[in-house]
Scaffold this motif. Sequence first.
Motif, short mmCIF file in Angstrom:
data_model
loop_
_atom_site.label_atom_id
_atom_site.label_comp_id
_atom_site.label_asym_id
_atom_site.label_seq_id
_atom_site.Cartn_x
_atom_site.Cartn_y
_atom_site.Cartn_z
N ALA A 11 -13.16 25.85 -2.86
CA ALA A 11 -14.34 25.19 -2.11
C ALA A 11 -15.04 26.33 -1.40
CB ALA A 11 -13.71 24.00 -1.18
N ARG A 12 -16.12 26.46 -1.73
CA ARG A 12 -17.03 27.67 -1.31
C ARG A 12 -18.00 27.01 -0.17
NH1 ARG A 12 -21.39 31.11 -2.81
NH2 ARG A 12 -21.64 29.81 -4.54
N ALA A 27 -20.84 8.28 0.45
CA ALA A 27 -20.08 6.95 0.85
C ALA A 27 -19.05 7.11 1.80
CB ALA A 27 -19.58 6.33 -0.68
N GLY A 28 -19.45 7.70 2.85
CA GLY A 28 -18.51 7.84 4.03
C GLY A 28 -17.21 8.64 3.96
N ARG A 29 -17.19 9.39 2.78
CA ARG A 29 -16.01 10.52 2.77
C ARG A 29 -16.63 11.79 2.37
NH1 ARG A 29 -11.16 7.55 3.29
NH2 ARG A 29 -11.18 5.49 2.73
N THR A 30 -16.07 12.96 2.96
CA THR A 30 -16.68 14.42 2.26
C THR A 30 -16.10 14.37 0.80
OG1 THR A 30 -14.50 15.46 3.05
CG2 THR A 30 -16.44 15.15 4.68
N LEU A 31 -16.81 15.26 0.08
CA LEU A 31 -16.64 15.56 -1.17
C LEU A 31 -15.32 16.26 -1.28
CD1 LEU A 31 -19.67 17.29 -2.66
CD2 LEU A 31 -18.98 15.12 -2.75
N LEU A 32 -14.74 16.96 -0.11
CA LEU A 32 -13.56 17.66 -0.20
C LEU A 32 -12.47 16.42 -0.10
CD1 LEU A 32 -11.89 20.27 -0.57
CD2 LEU A 32 -12.12 20.63 2.11
N GLU A 33 -12.53 15.57 0.82
CA GLU A 33 -11.73 14.51 1.12
C GLU A 33 -11.46 13.88 -0.22
OE1 GLU A 33 -10.81 10.59 3.88
OE2 GLU A 33 -12.82 11.80 3.92
N ARG A 34 -12.50 13.53 -1.08
CA ARG A 34 -12.33 12.79 -2.26
C ARG A 34 -11.35 13.65 -3.15
NH1 ARG A 34 -15.34 8.46 -2.94
NH2 ARG A 34 -16.73 7.78 -1.20
N VAL A 35 -11.74 14.99 -3.27
CA VAL A 35 -11.11 16.05 -4.25
C VAL A 35 -9.70 16.27 -3.96
CG1 VAL A 35 -11.10 18.13 -5.52
CG2 VAL A 35 -13.24 17.05 -5.04
N ILE A 36 -9.24 16.19 -2.63
CA ILE A 36 -8.08 16.25 -2.25
C ILE A 36 -6.97 15.15 -2.47
CG2 ILE A 36 -6.76 16.40 -0.18
CD1 ILE A 36 -8.69 18.46 1.15
N ALA A 37 -7.77 14.03 -2.26
CA ALA A 37 -6.98 12.52 -2.67
C ALA A 37 -6.67 12.63 -4.01
CB ALA A 37 -7.86 11.46 -2.04
N PRO A 106 -15.88 15.14 -7.17
CA PRO A 106 -15.19 14.06 -6.62
C PRO A 106 -14.57 12.91 -7.77
CG PRO A 106 -17.24 13.61 -6.23
CD PRO A 106 -17.35 15.08 -6.91
N PHE A 107 -15.17 13.10 -9.02
CA PHE A 107 -15.09 11.87 -9.74
C PHE A 107 -13.94 12.12 -10.90
CE2 PHE A 107 -19.52 10.82 -8.58
CZ PHE A 107 -19.12 9.75 -7.47
N ALA A 250 -28.71 18.14 -3.92
CA ALA A 250 -29.00 17.04 -3.13
C ALA A 250 -29.30 15.98 -3.95
CB ALA A 250 -29.99 17.28 -2.13
N ALA A 251 -29.86 16.10 -5.07
CA ALA A 251 -30.46 15.03 -6.01
C ALA A 251 -29.25 14.45 -6.53
CB ALA A 251 -31.28 15.55 -7.05
N ASP A 252 -28.20 15.33 -7.03
CA ASP A 252 -27.00 14.86 -7.53
C ASP A 252 -26.09 14.22 -6.60
OD1 ASP A 252 -27.24 16.35 -9.70
OD2 ASP A 252 -25.89 18.28 -9.28
N LEU A 253 -26.22 14.44 -5.19
CA LEU A 253 -25.40 13.60 -4.17
C LEU A 253 -25.97 12.28 -4.13
CD1 LEU A 253 -23.27 14.26 -2.19
CD2 LEU A 253 -24.87 14.78 -0.54
N ALA A 254 -27.34 12.10 -4.08
CA ALA A 254 -27.78 10.83 -4.17
C ALA A 254 -27.61 10.09 -5.33
CB ALA A 254 -29.55 11.18 -4.17
#
Length: 269
Positions: A11-12, A27-37, A106-107, A250-254
């Motif tokens: 995670a750079r 969607a209310g959670r950081t990318l890192l939080e999602r990957v850690i889960a 995250p997916f 940013a487009a990917d995030l959207a």
Amino acid sequence: MESRDLIVIPARFGSTRLPGKPLMALAGRTLLERVIANAREAADLCGNCDFVVATDDERIAEHANALDSRSVLTDAALDSGTARAHAAALKSGKPERVICLQGDAPFIAPQTIASLIQILREGNASVATPVYQLDWARLDRLRAHKKTAPFSGTTCVRDSEGHALWFSKSILPAMRNEADLRKMDTSPVWQHMGLYAYTIEALDWFVGNSPGTYEILEGLEQLRFLEHGWKIATVPVAPPEHALSGIDTAADLALAEEAIAKLGDPFPA
């Protein structure tokens, strides 16, 4: 005592296109939080497995620790997630097998991550990675996408035992008599998902060797292994519902926000 395997989450902070990306909210959670889960659930699924965040930035390390994840600081000069995963493995007692799970993906489902560990434990390959077979609609969308982004999306050709023969940014294989082939439900094209598991010996070898000719041409680091005769096991998985495996812009995030709104949130309960 058997050595524990390790899921490393590179995670750079200093992403050129999206600085601070692992700390951005989806969607209310950081990318890192999602990957850690996802990593935590995968480690539980396969057993005898730990996970760690490998980062170049104290802010990411602090966020990981707040999420009850161990973190290690690695050299900011490391040029790839694979190199960062190797550095983290060396700081973690050199586990027998290492999964490199990018912190902007995250997916990727926990079951997919765990399946790679199981394949390596069976001992038939030194590297493992997931692939999924495209139906004709998905293949048509990939072809259309490549008209504007020719180096987005990687395909894989496999042997009869499921080992990779080749990976390419081109769509492989070429197909004669496609009209007849379209009578079948699925195409003969397999798409690659950017996730890798390595034995520690394979990971040691990778970071100790220079990029190969085709690796440079295609921009695909896994070709370094194939050019030198290593076996890569490809693990068939279901096509992802959320089309984006990684977030680069940013487009990917959207787009990811839109996918979650439409398809539901895959964050583990």
